[in-house]
Design a protein around this motif. Structure first.
Motif, PDB file in Angstrom:
ATOM      1  N   SER A 145      -5.160   4.024 -12.931  1.00  0.00           N
ATOM      2  CA  SER A 145      -5.742   3.137 -11.920  1.00  0.00           C
ATOM      3  C   SER A 145      -4.724   2.152 -11.356  1.00  0.00           C
ATOM      4  CB  SER A 145      -6.929   2.373 -12.514  1.00  0.00           C
ATOM      5  OG  SER A 145      -7.958   3.265 -12.904  1.00  0.00           O
ATOM      6  N   ASP A 146      -3.795   1.695 -12.189  1.00  0.00           N
ATOM      7  CA  ASP A 146      -2.780   0.752 -11.709  1.00  0.00           C
ATOM      8  C   ASP A 146      -1.919   1.409 -10.636  1.00  0.00           C
ATOM      9  OD1 ASP A 146      -3.705  -1.126 -13.474  1.00  0.00           O
ATOM     10  OD2 ASP A 146      -2.225  -0.655 -15.021  1.00  0.00           O
ATOM     11  N   PHE A 147      -1.667   0.661  -9.568  1.00  0.00           N
ATOM     12  CA  PHE A 147      -0.917   1.182  -8.422  1.00  0.00           C
ATOM     13  C   PHE A 147       0.533   0.728  -8.550  1.00  0.00           C
ATOM     14  CE2 PHE A 147       0.155   1.124  -3.765  1.00  0.00           C
ATOM     15  CZ  PHE A 147      -0.008   2.488  -3.554  1.00  0.00           C
ATOM     16  N   ASN A 148       1.397   1.617  -9.039  1.00  0.00           N
ATOM     17  CA  ASN A 148       2.794   1.277  -9.310  1.00  0.00           C
ATOM     18  C   ASN A 148       3.754   1.843  -8.272  1.00  0.00           C
ATOM     19  OD1 ASN A 148       2.103  -0.065 -11.748  1.00  0.00           O
ATOM     20  ND2 ASN A 148       1.956   1.907 -12.780  1.00  0.00           N
ATOM     21  N   ARG A 195       4.439   2.430   0.527  1.00  0.00           N
ATOM     22  CA  ARG A 195       3.201   1.657   0.428  1.00  0.00           C
ATOM     23  C   ARG A 195       2.629   1.361   1.814  1.00  0.00           C
ATOM     24  NH1 ARG A 195       1.446  -2.255  -3.816  1.00  0.00           N
ATOM     25  NH2 ARG A 195       2.385  -1.669  -5.799  1.00  0.00           N
ATOM     26  N   ASP A 196       3.506   0.988   2.739  1.00  0.00           N
ATOM     27  CA  ASP A 196       3.050   0.501   4.040  1.00  0.00           C
ATOM     28  C   ASP A 196       2.505   1.608   4.933  1.00  0.00           C
ATOM     29  OD1 ASP A 196       3.918  -1.937   3.153  1.00  0.00           O
ATOM     30  OD2 ASP A 196       5.853  -1.820   4.192  1.00  0.00           O
ATOM     31  N   LYS A 197       3.067   2.811   4.812  1.00  0.00           N
ATOM     32  CA  LYS A 197       2.746   3.864   5.766  1.00  0.00           C
ATOM     33  C   LYS A 197       1.855   4.971   5.207  1.00  0.00           C
ATOM     34  CE  LYS A 197       6.994   3.291   8.480  1.00  0.00           C
ATOM     35  NZ  LYS A 197       8.148   4.006   9.107  1.00  0.00           N
ATOM     36  N   VAL A 198       1.508   4.902   3.932  1.00  0.00           N
ATOM     37  CA  VAL A 198       0.733   5.981   3.310  1.00  0.00           C
ATOM     38  C   VAL A 198      -0.670   5.479   2.995  1.00  0.00           C
ATOM     39  CG1 VAL A 198       0.578   7.600   1.387  1.00  0.00           C
ATOM     40  CG2 VAL A 198       2.810   7.024   2.359  1.00  0.00           C
ATOM     41  N   ALA A 199      -1.668   6.254   3.420  1.00  0.00           N
ATOM     42  CA  ALA A 199      -3.073   5.884   3.193  1.00  0.00           C
ATOM     43  C   ALA A 199      -3.671   6.597   1.987  1.00  0.00           C
ATOM     44  CB  ALA A 199      -3.900   6.200   4.436  1.00  0.00           C
ATOM     45  N   TRP A 200      -3.279   7.862   1.764  1.00  0.00           N
ATOM     46  CA  TRP A 200      -3.797   8.647   0.637  1.00  0.00           C
ATOM     47  C   TRP A 200      -2.634   9.370  -0.037  1.00  0.00           C
ATOM     48  CZ3 TRP A 200      -8.867  10.170  -1.210  1.00  0.00           C
ATOM     49  CH2 TRP A 200      -9.929   9.477  -0.619  1.00  0.00           C
ATOM     50  N   TYR A 201      -2.784   9.569  -1.355  1.00  0.00           N
ATOM     51  CA  TYR A 201      -1.805  10.316  -2.156  1.00  0.00           C
ATOM     52  C   TYR A 201      -2.562  11.456  -2.838  1.00  0.00           C
ATOM     53  CZ  TYR A 201       0.592   5.820  -1.647  1.00  0.00           C
ATOM     54  OH  TYR A 201       1.154   4.669  -1.148  1.00  0.00           O
ATOM     55  N   ALA A 202      -1.917  12.605  -2.961  1.00  0.00           N
ATOM     56  CA  ALA A 202      -2.596  13.746  -3.573  1.00  0.00           C
ATOM     57  C   ALA A 202      -1.595  14.602  -4.336  1.00  0.00           C
ATOM     58  CB  ALA A 202      -3.317  14.579  -2.518  1.00  0.00           C
ATOM     59  N   VAL A 203      -2.081  15.264  -5.379  1.00  0.00           N
ATOM     60  CA  VAL A 203      -1.284  16.207  -6.177  1.00  0.00           C
ATOM     61  C   VAL A 203      -2.160  17.417  -6.462  1.00  0.00           C
ATOM     62  CG1 VAL A 203      -0.035  16.609  -8.325  1.00  0.00           C
ATOM     63  CG2 VAL A 203       0.057  14.352  -7.245  1.00  0.00           C
ATOM     64  N   ILE A 204      -1.569  18.609  -6.322  1.00  0.00           N
ATOM     65  CA  ILE A 204      -2.255  19.848  -6.707  1.00  0.00           C
ATOM     66  C   ILE A 204      -1.641  20.312  -8.027  1.00  0.00           C
ATOM     67  CG2 ILE A 204      -2.735  22.241  -6.114  1.00  0.00           C
ATOM     68  CD1 ILE A 204      -2.672  21.459  -3.185  1.00  0.00           C
ATOM     69  N   PRO A 263      -4.894   1.350  -2.751  1.00  0.00           N
ATOM     70  CA  PRO A 263      -5.835   0.238  -2.988  1.00  0.00           C
ATOM     71  C   PRO A 263      -6.080  -0.556  -1.711  1.00  0.00           C
ATOM     72  CG  PRO A 263      -4.174   0.321  -4.718  1.00  0.00           C
ATOM     73  CD  PRO A 263      -3.723   1.279  -3.662  1.00  0.00           C
ATOM     74  N   ALA A 264      -7.291  -1.024  -1.561  1.00  0.00           N
ATOM     75  CA  ALA A 264      -7.651  -1.786  -0.369  1.00  0.00           C
ATOM     76  C   ALA A 264      -7.007  -3.162  -0.394  1.00  0.00           C
ATOM     77  CB  ALA A 264      -9.174  -1.922  -0.285  1.00  0.00           C
ATOM     78  N   GLY A 265      -6.534  -3.602   0.767  1.00  0.00           N
ATOM     79  CA  GLY A 265      -5.968  -4.949   0.887  1.00  0.00           C
ATOM     80  C   GLY A 265      -4.792  -5.164  -0.038  1.00  0.00           C
ATOM     81  N   ASN A 266      -4.848  -6.272  -0.781  1.00  0.00           N
ATOM     82  CA  ASN A 266      -3.774  -6.609  -1.711  1.00  0.00           C
ATOM     83  C   ASN A 266      -4.129  -6.259  -3.150  1.00  0.00           C
ATOM     84  OD1 ASN A 266      -2.103  -7.743   0.317  1.00  0.00           O
ATOM     85  ND2 ASN A 266      -3.274  -9.670   0.226  1.00  0.00           N
TER      86      ASN A 266
END
Length: 660
Positions: free
Chosen positions: A50-53, A60-69, A84-87
């Motif tokens: 859950s922690d966003f590292n 961080r600035d340009k990516v909205a979603w991350y995914a792995v297959i 994560p939303a906002g800060n």
């Protein structure tokens, strides 16, 4: 469990896909700050972390979603998570897709249908982690917990600051509580515990708990039986002291004492009347009012007496003056007869003048006042007697009310004493009831002894079935196998102390070279190249065992920038752009080639099907190295995040449908 693809999505809906070979060596090389190190963070984030590292910057600035297959035998699983939303510093929302073949969905189809807990449960089950609980001795204060895929993170990631760290062998080892978590869960992941260990452990814990409770009950019952007469006689004496048992000789037998005590338990407290505190308050108010009235009457009496004393003096003087006036005939004519009575003046001599008229008027007034004073004295005496009578009545009323108050206070004191006596008696009755409830006759003692024997046999049988001693021996054996492999890899990389056997020290979470003189732990050695060799030796040996013995461990290893120790300085290494020429010019080329050659052989020959992903600045012209490159060297651009992606506010993905 291998990694097939890593996908990122821009806020505008564009996507970037990095595909890997699910088996063998994968190398991502390029210059600094192109996003190579963030790949392992994305994988960890999409494994239920859950922690966003993710590092600050474009990723961080340009990516909205991350995914792995992820690739499993016969199945692929896509895990996607929004930033994560906002800060916010964490996010537990996730999307899951499963199938024989899964392709990255378009941005418009990204939506939450799960959370991190679901992700962890799914991946743990697909990986084959059995139902388990960590073993915690009864003397320890920490809680037992289940090992999941999150406890494999320690062995999957060797990041830039870790790969050559002499003080830390495993990922996140330096965080609070993590060292103990590694010690507790690694035996489970190595398959030391049998498949039915969880059930056996549960039965064993329950049996030990029942045995301990029954032994305590047996001890208490035995002590009770031994002290029965003493305790019973003591309780009877206390009952007599509080008045709920008549004084009589002590019972001669235990049965008689128990019968008497049983009869006492039927005692009921005497009814206690309500305290009349309101009556006491009323009486106190009445007494205060009477006293105030008496004070007023006394003041009136004293004023009257003072007035009478002064009036006596005035009356005496007035009567004396009246006598004198009468003797000399103060008035010219007699008040009653009207006859002229001034012998010293002719009748009506000059009395018609104003002066004579005024004088005659004053003499008449004086005569009237003298008569009034003498006439009022009987009324003053009567008023004084009346006030004295009033004071007497008030004193009588005050005495009567004070007697009533004393009686009321005495009654309430008696009520309080009665309540205390009942309370003391109730406490004794309660102790007697507890005594009788805990009394165990001899047949109960025999039943307790039989139950203890039965539970002791059950615990012994469960301990034999659980194979606790065998598990310890198996763990030692497995660690010895892994340690032997560590020595081989350290020798191949020609590190210091490679002539001595190495071992994995699970107690201290490090590797140790066993010299005849004294053991040498990793943190007592010098040189980044040595520390790199020890780290790679431990990780490869561990995965060689788990992969070839089909233990529940993901089949990939992320290694971030291992060859930095082979460049003359950190600055030179950071300046490398991933070109072959820079690698050949600036690094210890033979050691770089030897390191990558070992990794290549490990994934291709020793553990075919295993996946190693290396993010690097170095590049070699060898064919096997070039075929291991995932993409052309990242030189910004190209890089992980395309430069043309905007860093605007995220476009919200379509929310999941609301249940109706």
């Amino acid at each position: 469990m291998n990694i097939r693809d890593i996908i990122i999505y821009s806020h505008g809906g564009e996507s970037r896909r990095i595909s890997f070979k699910v088996a063998g060596l994968n190398i991502v090389t390029g210059r600094s700050s192109t996003g190579k190190s963030a790949l392992s963070d994305i994988v960890e984030y999409c494994m239920g972390q859950s922690d966003f590292n993710i590092p600050e910057g474009p990723i961080r600035d340009k990516v909205a979603w991350y995914a792995v297959i992820y690739q499993f035998p016969g199945e692929q699983v896509l895990i996607a998570k929004p930033a994560p939303a906002g800060n916010a510093a964490s996010c537990s929302r996730a999307m899951i897709r499963r199938g024989a073949t899964v392709e990255p969905p378009p941005f418009a189809e990204l939506r939450q249908n799960a959370d991190d807990e679901t992700v962890v449960s799914l991946l743990s089950g697909l990986l084959g982690i059995p139902a388990n609980r960590t073993q915690v001795s009864q003397e320890q204060s920490r809680d037992s917990f289940a090992a999941t895929i999150k406890h494999t993170y320690f062995y999957l990631f060797q990041k830039q600051g870790l790969i050559a760290n002499k003080d830390q062998l495993f990922y996140r080892q330096n965080e609070q509580f993590m060292p103990q978590a590694i010690r507790d869960t690694l035996p489970i992941l190595l398959g030391v515990a049998p498949d039915d260990r969880l059930e056996l452990d549960f039965k064993l814990r329950a049996a030990k708990r029942d045995l301990k409770l029954t032994q305590k009950q047996l001890t208490e019952a035995t002590e009770f039986s031994e002290q029965l007469n003493v305790r019973a006689l003591g309780l009877l004496t206390e009952a007599q002291q509080v008045g709920i048992l008549a004084r009589s000789p002590a019972p001669e037998t235990t049965a008689a004492a128990l019968a008497t005590l049983s009869g006492i338990t039927t005692w009921k407290p005497a009814r206690i009347p309500d305290e009349d505190t309101r009556r006491i308050a009323e009486l106190e108010d009445n007494i205060a009012a009477i006293r105030r009235e008496r004070v007023t009457a006394n003041e009136t009496l004293r004023a009257t007496q003072m007035f009478a004393e002064k009036e006596d003096g005035f009356t005496s003087e007035a009567e004396e003056q009246k006598s004198r006036l009468e003797s000399i005939h103060a008035l010219p004519t007699h008040p009653e007869s009207g006859a002229w009575q001034w012998p010293f003046a002719p009748e009506n001599l000059g009395l018609e003048t104003p002066i004579a008229a005024s004088l005659i008027s004053e003499l008449q007034s004086l005569n009237q006042e003298l008569e009034a004073v003498v006439g009022e004295r009987p009324h003053l005496v009567e008023f004084t007697q009346k006030v004295e009578q009033q004071i007497g009545d008030l004193n009588q009323r005050l005495r009567s009310k004070e007697e009533e108050l004393a009686a009321a206070i005495a009654a309430n004191a008696a009520i309080a004493e009665m309540g205390s006596r009942n309370a003391a008696a109730a406490r004794i009755v309660g102790r007697i009831s507890l005594f009788l409830e805990t009394y165990r006759p001899d047949d109960d003692l025999a039943a307790f002894k039989a139950r203890v024997d039965e539970l002791q046999k059950l615990v012994a049988q469960l301990e034999r079935d659980s194979g606790a001693d065998d598990s310890e021996e198996r763990l030692v054996s497995i660690l010895n196998i892994i340690s032997n492999r560590i020595s081989r890899y350290v020798q191949e990389l020609e590190a210091d102390f490679s002539e001595f056997p190495f071992r994995l020290d699970l107690s201290h979470l490090t590797v140790v070279a066993d010299r005849p003189e004294r053991p040498v732990p990793m943190n007592k050695t010098g040189g980044g190249a040595n520390h790199l060799a020890y780290h790679l030796g431990a990780m490869l040996a561990l995965h060689q065992f788990t992969f070839n013995n089909k233990k529940p461990m993901p089949s990939f290893l992320f290694i971030d920038q291992p060859t930095q120790v082979y460049f003359p300085s950190e600055q030179v290494y950071e300046a490398a752009t991933g070109s072959v020429e820079e690698t050949e010019r600036d690094s210890d080329l033979e050691k770089v080639r030897k390191l990558f050659g070992m990794l290549h052989r490990f994934a291709a020959e020793e553990c075919p099907g295993f996946q190693i992903i290396v993010t690097e600045h170095a590049n070699l012209r060898d064919d096997w190295f070039q075929t291991s490159l995932v993409e052309d060297p990242w030189t910004k651009p190209p890089a992980l995040v395309p430069e043309h992606w905007a860093g605007s506010e995220p476009i919200q993905a379509v929310p999941p449908p609301t249940a109706k």
